[in-house]
Design a protein around this motif. Sequence first.
Motif, short mmCIF file in Angstrom:
data_model
loop_
_atom_site.label_atom_id
_atom_site.label_comp_id
_atom_site.label_asym_id
_atom_site.label_seq_id
_atom_site.Cartn_x
_atom_site.Cartn_y
_atom_site.Cartn_z
N THR A 10 23.12 125.01 -11.91
CA THR A 10 22.57 125.58 -10.69
C THR A 10 21.61 124.56 -10.11
OG1 THR A 10 22.70 127.82 -11.60
CG2 THR A 10 21.24 127.49 -9.70
N LEU A 11 21.83 124.20 -8.84
CA LEU A 11 20.90 123.35 -8.12
C LEU A 11 19.84 124.26 -7.53
CD1 LEU A 11 23.39 121.01 -6.21
CD2 LEU A 11 22.21 120.54 -8.36
N CYS A 12 18.61 124.07 -7.92
CA CYS A 12 17.53 124.95 -7.46
C CYS A 12 16.28 124.12 -7.18
CB CYS A 12 17.27 126.05 -8.48
SG CYS A 12 17.18 125.50 -10.18
N ARG A 13 15.15 124.79 -7.05
CA ARG A 13 13.91 124.06 -6.82
C ARG A 13 12.82 124.62 -7.71
NH1 ARG A 13 12.28 126.03 -0.73
NH2 ARG A 13 11.98 128.20 -1.26
N SER A 14 11.86 123.77 -8.02
CA SER A 14 10.76 124.16 -8.88
C SER A 14 9.72 124.93 -8.06
CB SER A 14 10.11 122.93 -9.50
OG SER A 14 9.46 122.16 -8.49
N ASN A 15 8.70 125.45 -8.73
CA ASN A 15 7.62 126.15 -8.03
C ASN A 15 6.88 125.21 -7.08
OD1 ASN A 15 8.17 128.56 -9.31
ND2 ASN A 15 6.74 128.15 -10.98
N GLU A 16 6.96 123.92 -7.36
CA GLU A 16 6.32 122.92 -6.49
C GLU A 16 7.25 122.48 -5.36
OE1 GLU A 16 6.57 122.33 -9.96
OE2 GLU A 16 4.65 123.32 -10.30
N LYS A 17 8.37 123.21 -5.19
CA LYS A 17 9.37 122.92 -4.16
C LYS A 17 10.01 121.54 -4.34
CE LYS A 17 7.63 126.00 -0.56
NZ LYS A 17 7.41 127.10 -1.29
N PRO A 19 13.27 119.31 -6.34
CA PRO A 19 14.62 119.57 -6.85
C PRO A 19 14.60 119.83 -8.36
CG PRO A 19 14.59 117.59 -5.50
CD PRO A 19 13.17 118.00 -5.69
N LEU A 20 15.46 120.74 -8.77
CA LEU A 20 15.58 121.10 -10.17
C LEU A 20 17.04 121.46 -10.44
CD1 LEU A 20 13.70 121.66 -12.64
CD2 LEU A 20 13.68 124.03 -11.91
N VAL A 21 17.55 121.06 -11.60
CA VAL A 21 18.91 121.41 -12.01
C VAL A 21 18.81 122.23 -13.29
CG1 VAL A 21 21.16 120.54 -12.75
CG2 VAL A 21 19.87 119.30 -11.01
N THR A 22 19.39 123.42 -13.29
CA THR A 22 19.45 124.25 -14.48
C THR A 22 20.84 124.09 -15.08
OG1 THR A 22 17.94 125.85 -13.50
CG2 THR A 22 19.24 126.59 -15.37
N HIS A 43 27.26 110.37 -17.05
CA HIS A 43 27.64 110.13 -15.66
C HIS A 43 27.51 111.41 -14.83
CE1 HIS A 43 29.81 108.57 -12.20
NE2 HIS A 43 30.53 109.66 -12.24
N GLU A 44 28.00 112.54 -15.38
CA GLU A 44 27.91 113.81 -14.65
C GLU A 44 26.46 114.25 -14.48
OE1 GLU A 44 30.23 115.59 -12.95
OE2 GLU A 44 31.40 113.81 -13.38
N LEU A 45 25.63 114.06 -15.49
CA LEU A 45 24.22 114.42 -15.38
C LEU A 45 23.53 113.56 -14.32
CD1 LEU A 45 23.33 114.95 -19.13
CD2 LEU A 45 23.59 116.71 -17.37
N TYR A 46 23.86 112.28 -14.27
CA TYR A 46 23.30 111.39 -13.25
C TYR A 46 23.73 111.84 -11.85
CZ TYR A 46 21.63 107.01 -11.29
OH TYR A 46 20.94 106.08 -10.58
N ARG A 47 25.02 112.23 -11.73
CA ARG A 47 25.54 112.71 -10.44
C ARG A 47 24.82 113.99 -10.02
NH1 ARG A 47 29.14 116.01 -8.25
NH2 ARG A 47 29.68 117.01 -10.22
N LEU A 48 24.56 114.90 -10.97
CA LEU A 48 23.84 116.12 -10.66
C LEU A 48 22.41 115.83 -10.21
CD1 LEU A 48 24.97 118.56 -13.47
CD2 LEU A 48 25.60 118.60 -11.06
N ALA A 49 21.78 114.83 -10.82
CA ALA A 49 20.44 114.45 -10.39
C ALA A 49 20.47 113.97 -8.94
CB ALA A 49 19.89 113.35 -11.30
N ASP A 50 21.49 113.20 -8.56
CA ASP A 50 21.63 112.74 -7.18
C ASP A 50 21.86 113.92 -6.23
OD1 ASP A 50 21.25 110.12 -7.92
OD2 ASP A 50 23.39 109.61 -7.90
N LEU A 51 22.70 114.90 -6.65
CA LEU A 51 22.94 116.08 -5.83
C LEU A 51 21.64 116.86 -5.61
CD1 LEU A 51 26.28 117.57 -7.21
CD2 LEU A 51 25.87 116.71 -4.90
N ALA A 52 20.86 117.00 -6.67
CA ALA A 52 19.60 117.73 -6.56
C ALA A 52 18.65 117.02 -5.60
CB ALA A 52 18.95 117.89 -7.93
N ASP A 53 18.56 115.71 -5.70
CA ASP A 53 17.68 114.94 -4.81
C ASP A 53 18.10 115.07 -3.35
OD1 ASP A 53 15.82 113.97 -6.60
OD2 ASP A 53 16.93 112.11 -6.98
#
Length: 70
Positions: A10-17, A19-22, A43-53
């Motif tokens: 799940t691409l979401c956001r933290s309380n500090e607004k 990006p966060l990935v669950t 590679h997939e985790l890195y891609r998810l970090a880019d999506l979250a950003d």
Amino acid sequence: MIMPRTLEYTLCRSNEKKPLVTLNSPLGNGQELNPDALRRLAHELYRLADLADAQDMGRAYRPKNGTTEF
């Protein structure tokens, strides 16, 4: 032959607004991954970090669920 593995997230956001990935999949849990599978997972985790950003964390933000195979 290596079976594909599913990574639910799940691409979401933290309380500090920010990006966060669950990760909703039970990573680990006795899985044995060879070096190639570990690289695909990384590679997939890195891609998810880019999506979250890339997400707009503004007022109208809505979490986005997804699934990917590695």
